[in-house]
Design a protein around this motif. Structure first.
Motif, PDB file in Angstrom:
ATOM      1  N   VAL A  58       0.743  -1.108  -0.049  1.00  0.00           N
ATOM      2  CA  VAL A  58       0.010  -0.156  -0.044  1.00  0.00           C
ATOM      3  C   VAL A  58       0.907   1.328   0.163  1.00  0.00           C
ATOM      4  O   VAL A  58       0.575   2.062  -0.820  1.00  0.00           O
ATOM      5  CB  VAL A  58      -1.067  -0.016   1.208  1.00  0.00           C
ATOM      6  N   TRP A  59       2.054   1.181   0.704  1.00  0.00           N
ATOM      7  CA  TRP A  59       2.990   2.419   0.755  1.00  0.00           C
ATOM      8  C   TRP A  59       4.259   2.063   0.096  1.00  0.00           C
ATOM      9  O   TRP A  59       4.563   1.172  -0.088  1.00  0.00           O
ATOM     10  CB  TRP A  59       3.044   2.898   2.304  1.00  0.00           C
ATOM     11  N   ASP A  60       5.030   3.351   0.020  1.00  0.00           N
ATOM     12  CA  ASP A  60       6.362   3.421  -0.563  1.00  0.00           C
ATOM     13  C   ASP A  60       7.157   3.913   0.348  1.00  0.00           C
ATOM     14  O   ASP A  60       6.744   4.802   1.367  1.00  0.00           O
ATOM     15  CB  ASP A  60       6.404   4.105  -1.774  1.00  0.00           C
ATOM     16  N   HIS A  99      -3.176   7.382  -3.712  1.00  0.00           N
ATOM     17  CA  HIS A  99      -4.326   6.704  -3.969  1.00  0.00           C
ATOM     18  C   HIS A  99      -5.555   7.712  -3.963  1.00  0.00           C
ATOM     19  O   HIS A  99      -6.501   7.527  -4.837  1.00  0.00           O
ATOM     20  CB  HIS A  99      -4.708   5.582  -3.251  1.00  0.00           C
ATOM     21  N   ASN A 100      -5.569   8.702  -3.272  1.00  0.00           N
ATOM     22  CA  ASN A 100      -6.818   9.495  -3.049  1.00  0.00           C
ATOM     23  C   ASN A 100      -6.555  10.813  -4.084  1.00  0.00           C
ATOM     24  O   ASN A 100      -7.506  11.729  -4.010  1.00  0.00           O
ATOM     25  CB  ASN A 100      -7.131  10.042  -1.659  1.00  0.00           C
ATOM     26  N   LYS A 181      -9.381   3.307   6.408  1.00  0.00           N
ATOM     27  CA  LYS A 181      -9.085   3.556   4.931  1.00  0.00           C
ATOM     28  C   LYS A 181      -7.569   4.169   4.647  1.00  0.00           C
ATOM     29  O   LYS A 181      -7.364   5.318   4.474  1.00  0.00           O
ATOM     30  CB  LYS A 181     -10.186   4.691   4.498  1.00  0.00           C
ATOM     31  N   PRO A 182      -7.137   3.128   4.625  1.00  0.00           N
ATOM     32  CA  PRO A 182      -5.365   3.378   4.289  1.00  0.00           C
ATOM     33  C   PRO A 182      -5.235   3.997   2.947  1.00  0.00           C
ATOM     34  O   PRO A 182      -5.886   3.537   1.809  1.00  0.00           O
ATOM     35  CB  PRO A 182      -4.746   1.819   4.115  1.00  0.00           C
ATOM     36  N   MET A 189      -3.900  -0.348  -3.961  1.00  0.00           N
ATOM     37  CA  MET A 189      -4.699   0.616  -3.053  1.00  0.00           C
ATOM     38  C   MET A 189      -5.922  -0.190  -2.450  1.00  0.00           C
ATOM     39  O   MET A 189      -6.200  -1.382  -2.677  1.00  0.00           O
ATOM     40  CB  MET A 189      -5.439   1.593  -3.814  1.00  0.00           C
ATOM     41  N   VAL A 190      -6.006   0.125  -1.286  1.00  0.00           N
ATOM     42  CA  VAL A 190      -7.059  -0.680  -0.357  1.00  0.00           C
ATOM     43  C   VAL A 190      -8.601  -0.301  -0.902  1.00  0.00           C
ATOM     44  O   VAL A 190      -9.192   0.803  -0.695  1.00  0.00           O
ATOM     45  CB  VAL A 190      -6.884  -0.207   1.086  1.00  0.00           C
ATOM     46  N   GLU A 191      -9.229  -1.324  -1.205  1.00  0.00           N
ATOM     47  CA  GLU A 191     -10.684  -1.128  -1.486  1.00  0.00           C
ATOM     48  C   GLU A 191     -11.620  -1.295  -0.311  1.00  0.00           C
ATOM     49  O   GLU A 191     -12.551  -0.265  -0.159  1.00  0.00           O
ATOM     50  CB  GLU A 191     -11.159  -2.183  -2.512  1.00  0.00           C
TER      51      GLU A 191
END
Length: 503
Positions: A58-60, A99-100, A181-182, A189-191
């Motif tokens: 999810v992250w870098d 992602h947002n 909601k990460p 990305m987290v759905e």
């Protein structure tokens, strides 16, 4: 000791699979399972391996370490240089979006670093981040990280333990909102999140030109299934495509059936027994060195490796993983010698032994094997088998000072990620040895490799001599997945879904 062969489980799974089709790539969804219930999906407020695995999708981080070459390459950063011994400057990549839709720039790095190093925010593993003092914005795409003294393992930590968050979003929602909601910049990305139970990840089509590479599989569906036998039954019935941490005897049987790919890989995780030498939880037998030594001599670690762990696991003598930088191997060993253990207990004033609580959170058969060995020399134990978060919380308060635990160093190939974490007066340090702490501090705060090795060597030798820990064995992991999945495990114990594909 004899390994327990779960023939009943295999038979049940075979029956479940009769006439049913395996889950396949038709819907481009890989179904898998976590064994532990995550406290939160906010990376900084949990410490489970599953949380680390989820975070990598999810992250870098600013940099990335290539698993094949060991070299560091830019990820969110394009380049970096040391300005001085305590200042690391990064040039950031442009055009990256969270992602947002939030744009990534220096403000995100500065906000993330300054948030996690603030002790008032109480990140779960402060040792992962408290080597940093602060972050400073130079311009929109240039940032400097200031360290609390020289820290030679900085890039190693930045590659795996410092995930960069979107500053505007995190300032608004905080750890609770990030857990629900990460939002990151990573390849997935987290759905959706059903806290502790279910996570659905979707491929991030706008992922930047990262050394991780773009994800191939469209959806990763992760359920929490604590029982490995239930995981295996789901594997056979087609509900799951992949599981890991499969016990060696069951993995061996699955391999003979030729219906799945079974892969064994060594890991950086080691098991250890901790004892309350400092008396943090009150007066106890382990305040006597002879009792701690007796525990070391009482347990046949090689037999546990041979019969239970198997695979690529080995007995380890020192309070670190052998390949980590500074992990001194020439330390006092405790070979299996129950008669010597009994003599040491008698010398300490316990000729008839004693009864005490024994804590563990994983691998119950391993814990029970250790308890059986301890009973043979007179140390009778009552098992308290807890969730890791509950056990960690007890230890942070100075309780549960005798037990079997493990640590994977967050896959950081440096002694500072394990020995320094547990022996520098942190809340899981049950030795509280000032001399050991000073040696570890010296090793952590110099860029001179030889000085680091010498300092760590002194600390590790004393830890072994005083039997503050009884290091047990290194771990290995058995991965089992369907024939349709193309996956190569790595020794750092991190499942990278973004490197998987369908055959």
């Amino acid at each position: 000791m004899k390994p327990i062969i779960a023939t009943g489980v295999i038979a049940l799974a075979a029956a479940l699979s009769s006439g049913q089709a395996f889950a396949n790539k038709a819907d481009d969804t890989l179904h898998t399972a976590f064994s532990k219930e995550l406290e939160t999906t906010d990376f900084y407020f949990q410490s489970a391996r599953e949380g680390t695995i989820l975070a990598r999708q999810v992250w870098d981080g600013l940099v990335y370490r290539d698993q094949k070459t060991g070299e560091y390459t830019g990820n969110l950063a394009s380049s970096w240089e040391w300005i001085d011994d305590t200042t690391l400057e990064f040039k950031l990549r442009e055009g990256i979006k969270f992602h947002n839709g939030e744009e990534f720039d220096a403000d995100d790095v500065v906000y993330t670093v300054n948030y996690v190093v603030n002790p008032d925010n109480h990140v779960v593993v402060p040792g992962n981040v408290n080597w940093m003092k602060s972050a400073e914005k130079i311009d929109k795409y240039t940032v400097r990280i200031h360290t609390n003294g020289p820290f030679p393992a900085a890039l190693e930590y930045l590659a795996g333990l410092v995930s960069i968050y979107p500053n505007e979003y995190y300032a608004e929602v905080g750890p609770t909102g990030m857990g629900q909601k990460p939002v990151g910049t990573g390849p997935y990305m987290v759905e959706s999140v059903d806290p502790g139970k279910h996570y659905v990840l979707k491929k991030y089509d706008d992922y930047h030109d990262s050394p991780k590479g773009k994800a191939s599989i469209g959806t990763i569906d992760i359920r929490t299934i604590p029982d490995v036998n239930t995981q295996m039954a789901e594997l056979f019935s087609g509900g799951i495509d992949m599981i890991w941490n499969v016990p060696s005897d069951q993995a061996a049987q699955l391999k003979t059936m030729d219906q799945f790919t079974v892969s064994n890989e060594s890991t950086m995780r080691i098991g250890y027994i901790t004892m309350d030498a400092a008396g943090r939880g009150g007066e106890n037998p382990f305040q006597k060195k002879e009792v701690r030594e007796a525990v070391g001599y009482a347990i046949d670690r090689q037999a546990i490796v041979d019969n239970l762990l198997q695979g690529s696991s080995k007995v380890v003598p020192s309070a670190c993983y052998p390949s980590q930088f500074g992990c001194e191997q020439d330390v006092k060993a405790y070979p299996y010698d129950p008669e010597k253990a009994k003599a040491l207990l008698a010398e300490a004033g316990y000729p008839d032994g004693f009864t005490i609580d024994f804590y563990a959170y994983r691998d119950r058969p391993y814990a029970e094997a250790m308890m059986a060995y301890l009973a043979e020399v007179g140390i009778k134990t009552d098992l308290n088998f807890l969730q890791y978060s509950a056990l960690r919380e007890m230890q942070q308060k100075g309780n549960a000072g005798f037990g079997f635990l493990t640590w994977g160093s967050n896959s950081i190939a440096d002694v500072s990620a394990i020995t320094s974490l547990f022996f520098k007066f942190g809340n899981q340090d049950f030795a509280r040895d000032e001399e050991v702490k000073n040696w570890l501090d010296a090793g952590d705060k110099t860029v001179d490799g030889e000085v680091r090795k010498e300092s760590y060597s002194k600390a590790l030798k004393k830890i072994a001599e005083e039997a503050y820990w009884i290091p047990l064995f290194s771990y290995n992991t058995n991965y089992v997945f369907t024939k349709e999945v193309d996956f190569t495990p790595t020794p750092d114990e991190i499942v990278r879904f973004f490197e998987m594909s369908w055959k």
